[in-house]
Design a protein around this motif. Structure first.
Motif, PDB file in Angstrom:
ATOM      1  N   GLU A  12      22.976  96.735  36.500  1.00  0.00           N
ATOM      2  CA  GLU A  12      21.006  96.705  37.149  1.00  0.00           C
ATOM      3  C   GLU A  12      20.500  95.939  37.299  1.00  0.00           C
ATOM      4  O   GLU A  12      20.456  94.902  36.682  1.00  0.00           O
ATOM      5  N   GLY A  13      20.103  95.462  38.562  1.00  0.00           N
ATOM      6  CA  GLY A  13      19.183  94.573  38.898  1.00  0.00           C
ATOM      7  C   GLY A  13      20.705  93.354  39.262  1.00  0.00           C
ATOM      8  O   GLY A  13      19.899  91.523  39.703  1.00  0.00           O
ATOM      9  N   SER A  14      22.028  93.350  39.770  1.00  0.00           N
ATOM     10  CA  SER A  14      22.100  91.930  39.912  1.00  0.00           C
ATOM     11  C   SER A  14      22.332  92.071  41.413  1.00  0.00           C
ATOM     12  O   SER A  14      22.265  92.722  41.840  1.00  0.00           O
ATOM     13  N   GLU A  15      22.130  90.606  41.165  1.00  0.00           N
ATOM     14  CA  GLU A  15      22.746  89.579  42.752  1.00  0.00           C
ATOM     15  C   GLU A  15      24.131  89.723  42.870  1.00  0.00           C
ATOM     16  O   GLU A  15      24.086  88.793  43.960  1.00  0.00           O
TER      17      GLU A  15
ATOM     18  N   SER B 286      20.196  86.221  39.909  1.00  0.00           N
ATOM     19  CA  SER B 286      20.106  87.142  38.935  1.00  0.00           C
ATOM     20  C   SER B 286      20.984  88.209  38.853  1.00  0.00           C
ATOM     21  O   SER B 286      22.236  88.680  39.826  1.00  0.00           O
TER      22      SER B 286
ATOM     23  N   GLY C 106      23.426  91.106  36.502  1.00  0.00           N
ATOM     24  CA  GLY C 106      22.797  92.373  35.679  1.00  0.00           C
ATOM     25  C   GLY C 106      22.216  92.462  34.386  1.00  0.00           C
ATOM     26  O   GLY C 106      22.347  91.583  33.330  1.00  0.00           O
ATOM     27  N   LYS C 107      20.979  93.628  34.283  1.00  0.00           N
ATOM     28  CA  LYS C 107      20.974  93.142  32.506  1.00  0.00           C
ATOM     29  C   LYS C 107      20.840  93.322  32.074  1.00  0.00           C
ATOM     30  O   LYS C 107      21.564  92.833  31.255  1.00  0.00           O
TER      31      LYS C 107
ATOM     32  N   THR D 205      18.684  97.288  28.445  1.00  0.00           N
ATOM     33  CA  THR D 205      19.018  97.782  29.877  1.00  0.00           C
ATOM     34  C   THR D 205      18.019  99.704  28.865  1.00  0.00           C
ATOM     35  O   THR D 205      18.527 100.659  29.994  1.00  0.00           O
TER      36      THR D 205
END
Length: 605
Positions: free
Chosen positions: A328-331, A554, A556-557, A604
């Protein structure tokens, strides 16, 4: 001390309720203290003990009246194929029967079990006897508890059990340490029994070495390892020396030796630890898959619930959701999501990534089945015969087969296959990471070029002029391949092999100890395989960030949290070839002690 080796100070009560695998791990690995036999179990234990004592008294009275005593298997007859040959008619001889069982069955060979396995065995045996079907004194159960609390470590060889009638050989070695030779009364003929002492381990020190210097043998030293990588050096000493810390040895009464020897207890001890470690492996596998997904700039699509709800595999749904949480949140992964089209089409990664939820879900289901069977045996009465005082008949014992290790053997066989798959699919992901430069583009299938998400050869960047100078992480996958190959051999089911013994009385056996030992070796192998993938995935993520040229890109968390743990452990970005085994050891420790998973899950929440 690291959390996995710190002493647990909360007390566990033997016979005070169901024993879980978590309870066992607390005692075996964290040295949680035990209380003596629980009050609620005491009455049943005493009742079965009283019946044995009454039966022995009847045997003695029959002898005084020149009558043939009734033959009770396990009390006054031989064992296995020797059952029914004669009915022993004195209390001393019934004790000798038990002593001879221990002596004759102490035939184990091979390396010695780790301390945690012996501790788990002692606990399971105490819990089994606490069920009240075995005819032993509360003293015996409390002696097992005292051995655990005093950290007495009997030297038990790993090989020699068929898993029916239980783990006879290894348990006999344990009992040699615990038990003394029966003493004849004035009316008995002294049979000059074998007084060979058992062997145990004590932490090596000059004091212990001097206490043991009466022997002419050179000191035998033994090393055990914790999940943190810490080592303990042990010295083998006579059993009597070790037992002094638990109040000395105990003389067994009628039937107690058989009650202590019967049951696939060592198999169950190893199996419980294997199940615990397998849970940790599966959790690490979900995390490293997420990191590899980022390292290859893969697609989220295969992890969306739509796919898995269409099949209805609940465990796969859970795994897919967990991997999505980690990224989640990965660019770095492909921008495609439920609202945005993927930037590359078709959005298909290799099966080792795309099908991970389906594979992991199947492994998770297998693990749950194994856990159910193993926890059943942690709380089972598994010796033979068992005493049932509620029967109307006077002959209160029933001979059955609860000692047969089939549930443990099958649990370990199934889990061995499942964990080998966990390693096999990890190796394929690793191979794809380090070999990604050979991928074909969809625009020109015949052209071997780096696709948009491709990485440099073997995850090492170097200028064209010196390309090939550095091997990078090439050999990590070679090591992984060797480990996975080893697992494929170890995963051959042990339950399909049965070699009859004891004059064909024991004509079908489970081989549960072999199955458990092999499963344990597979766990160790796959821990290393996942550690290797973590190293590759960490390098790949770093290369992806560097390739984009944005250090603030970014990740992932969950992936970022695990990435940071690996860096904090001292694993640096690879810029040129260096000796890698220190990095492997660091990653292995992080896998075994659950640090990476804990950090990723916390990030997470």
């Amino acid at each position: 001390m690291p959390p996995e080796t710190a002493r647990d100070t909360s007390t566990i009560q033997v016979g005070g309720g169901k024993l879980s695998i978590s309870d066992l791990v607390r005692v075996a690995r964290h040295h949680a203290p035990l209380g003596e036999l629980a009050e609620e179990a005491l009455a049943d234990v005493k009742a079965s003990e009283a019946w044995v004592a009454k039966t022995v008294q009847q045997i003695s009275e029959a002898k005084l009246n020149d009558q043939q005593p009734t033959a009770y298997y396990g009390i006054n007859t031989g064992f296995g194929a020797l059952a029914g040959r004669s009915a022993l008619d004195s209390v001393y001889l019934t004790k000798v029967l038990g002593h001879n069982l221990i002596s004759s069955h102490s035939v184990g060979v091979g390396d010695y079990f780790d301390e945690e396995i012996v501790r788990a065995t002692l606990l399971i045996r105490a819990q089994s006897l606490a069920q009240g079907y075995s005819g032993v004194r509360p003293l015996i159960i409390n002696k097992l508890v005292a051995m655990l609390n005093a950290r007495i470590y009997p030297a038990v060889p790993e090989q020699g059990s068929l898993g029916a009638s239980g783990d006879l050989a290894p348990l006999a070695h344990l009992l040699l340490v615990m038990c003394s030779v029966p003493t004849p009364s004035a009316d008995d003929t002294d049979l000059n029994l074998d007084c060979t002492d058992g062997e145990a381990f004590m932490p090596y020190s000059e004091v212990n070495h001097q206490l043991n210097d009466a022997t002419t043998e050179p000191p035998y030293l033994h090393i055990t390892y914790s999940a943190s990588g810490q080592q303990t050096l042990w010295q083998r000493v006579p059993g009597a020396l070790a037992m002094a810390a638990a109040g000395g040895k105990v003389e067994l009464q009628t039937k107690e030796a058989l009650a202590l020897c019967n049951g696939a207890t060592v198999s169950a001890a190893i199996a419980a630890l294997v199940v615990k470690d397998a849970e940790n492996l599966l959790a690490n596998a979900e995390l490293v898959t997420a990191m590899t997904l980022e390292g290859m700039r893969g697609f989220r699509d295969p992890f969306y619930p739509h796919v898995h709800e269409a099949r209805g595999h609940e465990a796969a749904i859970q795994t897919a959701a967990q991997i999505l949480r980690y990224v989640e949140g990965s660019e770095i992964v492909d921008e495609g999501d439920l609202q945005t089209n993927p930037s590359r089409v078709p959005p298909q990664d290799p099966y080792s990534v795309r099908c991970a939820p389906q594979v992991f879900g199947s492994i998770k289901d297998t693990l749950e089945m194994a856990k159910k069977w193993v926890e059943m045996d942690l709380n089972a009465a598994t010796d033979n015969p068992l005493i049932f005082l509620d029967m109307e008949r006077d002959y209160k014992t029933i001979s059955g087969g609860n000692f047969h290790g089939e549930p443990i053997a099958m649990a370990m066989d199934y889990l061995s296959i499942a964990l080998t798959e966990l390693g096999s699919i990890s190796d394929r992901r690793m191979f794809n990471l380090i070999d990604y430069h050979t991928a074909k583009t969809y625009e020109d299938p015949d052209k071997q070029i780096n696709p948009q998400h491709g990485l440099s050869s073997f995850l090492i960047e170097e200028p064209k002029a010196t390309e090939g100078l550095n091997a990078g992480l090439m050999m990590l996958q070679a090591t992984s391949a060797a480990l996975v190959s080893d697992c494929k051999v170890l995963a051959h089911p042990d339950t399909v092999d049965s070699i009859p013994s004891s004059a064909n009385q024991e004509d079908h056996v489970s081989m549960s100890l072999n199955a458990a030992r092999h499963a344990r070796e597979i766990v160790k192998n796959i821990e290393n395989v996942l550690a290797l993938e973590f190293l590759c995935a960490t390098q790949a993520i770093a290369l992806q960030v560097k390739k984009v040229g944005n250090e603030n890109l970014s990740v992932g968390k969950g992936s970022q949290a695990a990435f940071d743990c690996i860096r904090e452990a001292g694993v640096e970005f690879l810029t040129q070839d260096r000796v890698l085994y220190p990095d492997i050891r660091k990653a292995l420790t992080l896998v075994r002690n659950g640090t990476l998973v804990s950090a990723a899950r916390q990030a997470t929440e």
